[in-house]
Structures are given as C-alpha cells and as structure tokens.
Scaffold this motif. Structure first.
Motif, PDB file in Angstrom:
ATOM      1  N   LYS A   7       0.829  -1.207   0.000  1.00 29.39           N
ATOM      2  CA  LYS A   7       0.000   0.000   0.000  1.00 29.39           C
ATOM      3  C   LYS A   7       0.863   1.256   0.000  1.00 29.39           C
ATOM      4  CE  LYS A   7      -4.043  -2.025   2.261  1.00 29.39           C
ATOM      5  NZ  LYS A   7      -4.956  -1.973   3.431  1.00 29.39           N
ATOM      6  N   LEU A   8       1.916   1.249   0.822  1.00 27.75           N
ATOM      7  CA  LEU A   8       2.808   2.402   0.863  1.00 27.75           C
ATOM      8  C   LEU A   8       3.488   2.620  -0.488  1.00 27.75           C
ATOM      9  CD1 LEU A   8       4.475   1.990   4.379  1.00 27.75           C
ATOM     10  CD2 LEU A   8       2.685   3.600   3.718  1.00 27.75           C
ATOM     11  N   TRP A  25      10.807  17.616   1.281  1.00 24.80           N
ATOM     12  CA  TRP A  25       9.365  17.532   1.084  1.00 24.80           C
ATOM     13  C   TRP A  25       8.898  16.080   0.986  1.00 24.80           C
ATOM     14  CZ3 TRP A  25       5.499  20.764   1.683  1.00 24.80           C
ATOM     15  CH2 TRP A  25       5.739  22.138   1.681  1.00 24.80           C
ATOM     16  N   LEU A  26       9.671  15.241   0.320  1.00 23.35           N
ATOM     17  CA  LEU A  26       9.275  13.837   0.192  1.00 23.35           C
ATOM     18  C   LEU A  26       9.389  13.098   1.518  1.00 23.35           C
ATOM     19  CD1 LEU A  26      10.919  12.922  -3.244  1.00 23.35           C
ATOM     20  CD2 LEU A  26       8.508  13.344  -2.773  1.00 23.35           C
ATOM     21  N   ALA A  27      10.466  13.336   2.251  1.00 23.75           N
ATOM     22  CA  ALA A  27      10.702  12.601   3.487  1.00 23.75           C
ATOM     23  C   ALA A  27       9.760  13.028   4.604  1.00 23.75           C
ATOM     24  CB  ALA A  27      12.157  12.776   3.934  1.00 23.75           C
ATOM     25  N   CYS A  28       9.531  14.330   4.731  1.00 25.28           N
ATOM     26  CA  CYS A  28       8.743  14.838   5.850  1.00 25.28           C
ATOM     27  C   CYS A  28       7.327  15.226   5.464  1.00 25.28           C
ATOM     28  CB  CYS A  28       9.433  16.057   6.474  1.00 25.28           C
ATOM     29  SG  CYS A  28      11.083  15.697   7.118  1.00 25.28           S
ATOM     30  N   GLY A  29       6.976  15.104   4.195  1.00 24.83           N
ATOM     31  CA  GLY A  29       5.628  15.423   3.772  1.00 24.83           C
ATOM     32  C   GLY A  29       4.925  14.259   3.115  1.00 24.83           C
ATOM     33  N   ALA A  30       5.574  13.664   2.121  1.00 25.88           N
ATOM     34  CA  ALA A  30       4.918  12.588   1.376  1.00 25.88           C
ATOM     35  C   ALA A  30       4.842  11.301   2.185  1.00 25.88           C
ATOM     36  CB  ALA A  30       5.660  12.346   0.068  1.00 25.88           C
ATOM     37  N   ILE A  31       5.936  10.905   2.826  1.00 29.47           N
ATOM     38  CA  ILE A  31       5.952   9.637   3.566  1.00 29.47           C
ATOM     39  C   ILE A  31       4.949   9.641   4.713  1.00 29.47           C
ATOM     40  CG2 ILE A  31       7.380   8.137   4.991  1.00 29.47           C
ATOM     41  CD1 ILE A  31       9.719   8.750   3.192  1.00 29.47           C
ATOM     42  N   PRO A  32       4.888  10.691   5.565  1.00 29.88           N
ATOM     43  CA  PRO A  32       3.835  10.691   6.587  1.00 29.88           C
ATOM     44  C   PRO A  32       2.431  10.624   6.001  1.00 29.88           C
ATOM     45  CG  PRO A  32       5.511  12.310   7.114  1.00 29.88           C
ATOM     46  CD  PRO A  32       5.817  11.824   5.743  1.00 29.88           C
ATOM     47  N   MET A  62       1.541   9.138   3.220  1.00 29.23           N
ATOM     48  CA  MET A  62       1.290   7.770   2.754  1.00 29.23           C
ATOM     49  C   MET A  62       1.052   6.824   3.930  1.00 29.23           C
ATOM     50  SD  MET A  62       3.878   7.345  -0.482  1.00 29.23           S
ATOM     51  CE  MET A  62       5.321   7.892   0.426  1.00 29.23           C
ATOM     52  N   VAL A  63       1.751   7.033   5.034  1.00 26.84           N
ATOM     53  CA  VAL A  63       1.516   6.208   6.217  1.00 26.84           C
ATOM     54  C   VAL A  63       0.104   6.427   6.736  1.00 26.84           C
ATOM     55  CG1 VAL A  63       2.215   5.805   8.602  1.00 26.84           C
ATOM     56  CG2 VAL A  63       3.954   6.129   6.842  1.00 26.84           C
ATOM     57  N   ILE A  64      -0.329   7.682   6.769  1.00 24.06           N
ATOM     58  CA  ILE A  64      -1.690   7.964   7.216  1.00 24.06           C
ATOM     59  C   ILE A  64      -2.702   7.332   6.267  1.00 24.06           C
ATOM     60  CG2 ILE A  64      -3.371   9.815   7.591  1.00 24.06           C
ATOM     61  CD1 ILE A  64      -1.049  11.602   8.465  1.00 24.06           C
ATOM     62  N   ASN A  94      -5.965   5.438   7.263  1.00 21.51           N
ATOM     63  CA  ASN A  94      -7.156   6.261   7.061  1.00 21.51           C
ATOM     64  C   ASN A  94      -7.029   6.894   5.682  1.00 21.51           C
ATOM     65  OD1 ASN A  94      -9.237   8.168   7.094  1.00 21.51           O
ATOM     66  ND2 ASN A  94      -8.966   8.624   9.267  1.00 21.51           N
ATOM     67  N   GLU A  95      -7.598   6.223   4.688  1.00 21.46           N
ATOM     68  CA  GLU A  95      -7.385   6.646   3.308  1.00 21.46           C
ATOM     69  C   GLU A  95      -7.907   8.047   3.014  1.00 21.46           C
ATOM     70  OE1 GLU A  95      -8.058   5.001  -1.253  1.00 21.46           O
ATOM     71  OE2 GLU A  95      -8.683   3.823   0.483  1.00 21.46           O
ATOM     72  N   PRO A  96      -9.126   8.441   3.432  1.00 24.34           N
ATOM     73  CA  PRO A  96      -9.577   9.813   3.144  1.00 24.34           C
ATOM     74  C   PRO A  96      -8.663  10.875   3.741  1.00 24.34           C
ATOM     75  CG  PRO A  96     -11.418   8.438   3.802  1.00 24.34           C
ATOM     76  CD  PRO A  96     -10.179   7.648   4.073  1.00 24.34           C
ATOM     77  N   LEU A  97      -8.260  10.685   5.012  1.00 23.14           N
ATOM     78  CA  LEU A  97      -7.378  11.647   5.646  1.00 23.14           C
ATOM     79  C   LEU A  97      -6.018  11.672   4.951  1.00 23.14           C
ATOM     80  CD1 LEU A  97      -6.685  13.672   7.847  1.00 23.14           C
ATOM     81  CD2 LEU A  97      -6.120  11.749   9.354  1.00 23.14           C
ATOM     82  N   GLY A  98      -5.492  10.503   4.607  1.00 21.41           N
ATOM     83  CA  GLY A  98      -4.203  10.447   3.940  1.00 21.41           C
ATOM     84  C   GLY A  98      -4.224  11.118   2.579  1.00 21.41           C
TER      85      GLY A  98
END
Length: 305
Positions: free
Chosen positions: A47-48, A126-133, A135-137, A141-145
């Motif tokens: 999924k990630l 941006w990828l490490a501290c924005g995209a990865i969190p 994707m984890v969310i 929780n798909e809508p929130l993520g």
C-alpha cells in the motif's frame, strides 16, 4: 389521420435489445475506467509503495506544469538574459590571465553545485517529511491520507518547481558566462603571447632592465574592463561639479534604461496574453470532435410482407 408508430421498431430499442438481450434491459456503464487506480491490494508495504507511485506521478505532473509556466518564453525573461550578459561583458576583465579565468570558471561551477544541492535537498525534504507521513496515514485512514497528500503535493510542487526554475535560469546565465570566458581565453592565444614568451622577447632586445621588464609584464596583466575604463575617464575630469554631474548622469541613465526595458517587456507580455485570451473566445479553444458510428448495433432489417 393520427400519426402512429411502433416503439419496438425504433432503432434505439433495437440497439438496447442487442446490448442487453432484451428490449426492456438496462444498459450499464463500467465505472472502473473513471477511477484513478485499482484499490490497493496486499500488505502495508504494498500500500505504501502504491501510494508513493501515485503521489510521485501526481507531483511530477504538477511540477512539470508549474515549470512550463515559469520557463515559458517571455520578453521579460529575454530582457533579463540581455541585461545579465551585458553587465557581465561590461565588467569582464579583458586582461584576465588563463589561471585567473580558470579560477572564475571553477567559482561558477561551485555556485551551480550549491544551487543544485539546494534544489535536491528541498525536494528530498518535502518527500521525506511530507509525502511519507501522508502515505503512512493513507494506509490506515485513506480519506485523511489523500487529503494530506493533496495539500502536501500542491505545496511541494510549487517549491520544487520554483527551485528548478531558478536552477535552470542560473545554469543558462552562468553557463553562457563560462562559455564566453573559455572562448575568449582560447581565441586570445592567437594574438596574445604567454608572459614567459613575452619576457624572453623583451630580454632579447638587451635594452631593458629586469625592473622595466617586470613593470611591462605587470602593466600587460593589469585588469581592464569597460566599467573600470569609464570610471577612470570620469575620475579624470578635473572639475568636481562636472565630474559629479557626469557620474550621476550615467548611473541613473543605466538604471532607468534597465527599468524601462522591464516595463516595456512586461507590457508586451501582458498585451500578448490578453490577445491570446481574447482570440480563444468565450467558449474556449476550438476543438475537433470525431464521431465513429458502430454499425454492429444496427438491427437486422425486418422482412417486408
């Protein structure tokens, strides 16, 4: 005589019967083609990874769109390049030695390396501290993520596109400076001899002392540019009042010329953009639509009696 017709004989009913197997059948349209992608399957890692691929594709699309706008041709950009190259030529040292020129070229490459590091570091941040969190969310929780990734993607696209645009512009400007400097030193070799050869030629004359030869070589390598020559010419004016007038006159004239050039270029860009929008019309750009008829849905001709 009233008009009458048989609904069963209409071509739409015949097409429905062919498509559904019944004249009263319901035609259904697949919605899978309207989905962005198939639902994720597999574990958390899968999924990630799928989320990363979707986010990366969307981010690249947004960056490309922003970058295309930022780097599109404009008279303002053209005037910026003209101003930068003119100022470089105006302040260029025409008596620069090959060693000094190589040092300047190395400084330009160092500056470009710093800008490239800034651009890449910004993207990784941006990828490490924005995209990865995000994707984890999304894995829990798909809508929130998806909401988080949407906002992160928009901000990241603007930041990365701006840094890339600045890097490309800086590379174009400094690359032209490197090319001009290198070409000048290479072409100058055809008429300007090296200092060692010039020293030997002066020594062969036997009319100059060592101090005179050293002074001749020092004068030969004395920095000279259009800027320094004009400054020396102004400073040579004996009358202080006239000297101050001439100095302020040329400084303000140069600044006003650059500013006026930007105003003219901006006005031309605005006019061309307005004309382009006006030509598109209220209904948008003209498009050509091609309709292909499917003959396979036509019913068999009814036998006549």
């Amino acid at each position: 005589m009233p008009l009458s017709f048989d609904l069963a004989q209409l071509k739409s009913r015949a097409a429905r019967a062919v498509a559904t197997g019944s004249s009263n059948g319901v035609r259904r349209f697949a919605v899978s083609g309207m989905r962005d992608s198939e639902p994720d399957s597999g574990g958390l890692v899968q999924k990630l990874w799928n989320g990363f691929l979707r986010f990366g594709g969307s981010l690249l699309t947004k960056v490309w769109e922003s970058l295309s706008v930022a780097l599109s041709f404009s008279f303002t950009l053209l005037w910026s390049v003209i101003v930068s190259v003119s100022q470089y030529i105006w302040n260029f040292n025409w008596n620069v030695t090959e060693a000094q020129n190589n040092q300047q070229i190395q400084s330009l490459f160092t500056s470009l390396a710093g800008s490239a590091g800034t651009t890449l570091g910004n993207a990784v941040g941006w990828l490490a501290c924005g995209a990865i969190p995000g994707m984890v969310i999304a894995s829990f929780n798909e809508p929130l993520g998806l909401y988080v990734l949407k906002n992160v993607g928009e901000e990241a696209a603007e930041e990365i596109a701006a840094n890339l645009a600045n890097l490309i512009r800086q590379t174009a400007i400094q690359g032209s400076q490197v090319l001009l400097s290198w070409m000048y030193t290479q072409v100058r070799k055809f008429w300007r001899k090296e200092d060692s050869v010039f020293r030997q030629e002066l020594m062969k004359t036997g009319k100059l002392k060592k101090e005179d030869i050293d002074k001749a070589i020092a004068d030969r390598n004395k920095p000279w540019s259009f800027a320094s020559a004009s400054e020396e010419a102004i400073e040579a004016i004996p009358n202080e009042t006239l000297r101050t007038f001439v100095e302020n006159f040329f400084e303000e004239a140069a600044d006003a010329c650059i500013e006026a050039g930007y105003v003219v270029a901006g006005a031309v860009d605005s006019y061309m953009a307005s004309a382009k929008v006006a030509n598109q019309g209220l209904l948008g750009p003209e498009r050509t639509v091609e309709i292909l008829l499917d003959r396979s849905t036509e019913p068999d001709p009814q036998p006549t009696t």
